[in-house]
Scaffold this motif. Structure first.
Motif, PDB file in Angstrom:
ATOM      1  N   HIS A   9       6.341   6.513  -2.296  1.00 51.46           N
ATOM      2  CA  HIS A   9       6.897   5.898  -1.087  1.00 51.46           C
ATOM      3  C   HIS A   9       8.379   6.227  -1.022  1.00 51.46           C
ATOM      4  CE1 HIS A   9       7.651   2.830  -4.145  1.00 51.46           C
ATOM      5  NE2 HIS A   9       8.361   2.101  -3.306  1.00 51.46           N
ATOM      6  N   HIS A  58      11.196   4.287  -0.883  1.00 50.66           N
ATOM      7  CA  HIS A  58      12.285   3.486  -1.440  1.00 50.66           C
ATOM      8  C   HIS A  58      13.102   4.363  -2.383  1.00 50.66           C
ATOM      9  CE1 HIS A  58      10.343  -0.710  -0.577  1.00 50.66           C
ATOM     10  NE2 HIS A  58      11.154  -0.310   0.389  1.00 50.66           N
ATOM     11  N   ASP A  72      14.498   4.082  -5.201  1.00 49.60           N
ATOM     12  CA  ASP A  72      14.215   4.163  -6.639  1.00 49.60           C
ATOM     13  C   ASP A  72      12.990   5.036  -6.943  1.00 49.60           C
ATOM     14  OD1 ASP A  72      12.822   1.987  -5.371  1.00 49.60           O
ATOM     15  OD2 ASP A  72      12.305   1.172  -7.332  1.00 49.60           O
ATOM     16  N   HIS A  73      12.391   5.628  -5.896  1.00 52.48           N
ATOM     17  CA  HIS A  73      11.256   6.541  -6.095  1.00 52.48           C
ATOM     18  C   HIS A  73      11.497   7.945  -5.537  1.00 52.48           C
ATOM     19  CE1 HIS A  73       8.490   3.347  -7.490  1.00 52.48           C
ATOM     20  NE2 HIS A  73       9.435   2.633  -6.910  1.00 52.48           N
ATOM     21  N   HIS A  98       2.710  -2.952  -0.132  1.00 49.23           N
ATOM     22  CA  HIS A  98       4.167  -2.887  -0.290  1.00 49.23           C
ATOM     23  C   HIS A  98       4.766  -2.934   1.109  1.00 49.23           C
ATOM     24  CE1 HIS A  98       7.358  -2.330  -3.163  1.00 49.23           C
ATOM     25  NE2 HIS A  98       7.828  -1.215  -2.621  1.00 49.23           N
ATOM     26  N   ASP A 136       4.473   1.277  -6.176  1.00 45.35           N
ATOM     27  CA  ASP A 136       4.913  -0.115  -6.053  1.00 45.35           C
ATOM     28  C   ASP A 136       3.887  -0.866  -5.217  1.00 45.35           C
ATOM     29  OD1 ASP A 136       7.213   0.524  -7.390  1.00 45.35           O
ATOM     30  OD2 ASP A 136       8.582  -0.056  -5.769  1.00 45.35           O
TER      31      ASP A 136
HETATM   32 ZN   LIG Z   1       9.285   0.103  -3.517  1.00 41.56          ZN
END
Ligand SMILES: [Zn+2]
Ligand SMILES: [Zn+2]
Length: 250
Positions: A59, A61, A63-64, A140, A161
């Motif tokens: 996804h 976000h 942090d990914h 999510h 997530d």
């Molecule tokens: Zn996430």
């Protein structure tokens, strides 16, 4: 199939670990699952900068996926003056636009697609190199996917997530290694459709009949030993915490 944890910190990097990124290798093919903050630096401990064959983004976000901006620089402005050929990048709808705008305010429309061959992920089954992969939408706040990677009769399932998700239960059915997020702490945080806690990760592994559980995406402010104990209380198989530079033969 070999899995190497490049980064496993949740939400933001820790002093010890980059954010989500996992290298999956088989038959000389290298597939990277996610490229969160700090992952590009760590990745170079495990393979050359240009040795990846495909990238999957669960996804969008940061942090990914945010180190894809740094990786774009490395592929687009090579020090030898050349430009890397595009490699396949699988991500949710809008991945190219999201990465392009994250990289610069006024992006050149198609620069990223000169070095990345973007493919839009939907819930489906398809081939990436020697791997058969299955993707499912998970729970999510943004469009997010879990992925099951199969090769040579074995499987690895990565949750991405997610909150509690029947689709993830199915995706991880009888999987050999279940790499499952456990960002929350049981009894402390309880926001539906965002993250799992250690207990919920263990319960998901039990429902799925997973053979082995590796907890990941634990943020620096969460006590991993609590989540580990919570997962062990509800899952009979082996459970451990993901750690940077740890490898698994599957
Ligand atoms: Zn996430
Ligand atoms: Zn995350």
């Amino acid at each position: 199939m070999k899995l190497t944890v490049v980064g496993c910190s949740g939400s933001f990097p820790s002093a010890e670990s980059a954010c989500s990124s996992y290298l999956v290798e088989a038959d000389g093919f290298r597939l990277l699952l996610d490229m969160g903050n700090g992952a590009l630096g760590e990745l170079q401990r495990h393979c050359g900068l240009y040795d990846l064959d495909a990238i999957f983004l669960s996804h969008l976000h940061a942090d990914h996926c945010i180190d894809m901006c740094a990786y774009f620089v490395a592929r687009y402005y090579r020090h030898d003056g050349g430009r890397c050929d595009p490699i396949p990048v699988y991500g949710p709808e809008g991945t190219e636009h999201r990465l392009t705008t994250a990289y610069a305010d006024t992006p050149t429309a198609s620069s990223m697609s000169e070095v990345f061959d973007f493919h839009t992920v939907k819930p489906s089954t398809f081939e990436i190199g020697p791997f058969t992969v299955h993707t499912e939408r998970v729970a999510h706040p943004v469009e997010a996917y879990g992925i099951r990677v199969e090769h040579g009769g074995t499987s690895l399932t990565y949750s991405g997530d997610t909150g509690i998700s029947p689709a993830l239960d199915e995706l991880a059915r009888d999987t050999d290694l279940f790499l499952c997020e456990a960002a929350f702490t049981h009894g402390k945080e309880n926001i539906p459709d965002l993250h799992l806690n250690g207990r919920e990760a263990g319960e998901t592994a039990t429902r799925a009949g997973a053979r082995r559980l590796v907890l990941t995406h634990i943020p620096p402010w969460t006590d991993p030993q609590v989540n580990l104990a919570d997962a062990r209380a509800v899952f009979d198989g082996p459970v451990e915490l993901a750690a940077p530079r740890q490898s698994y033969e599957i």
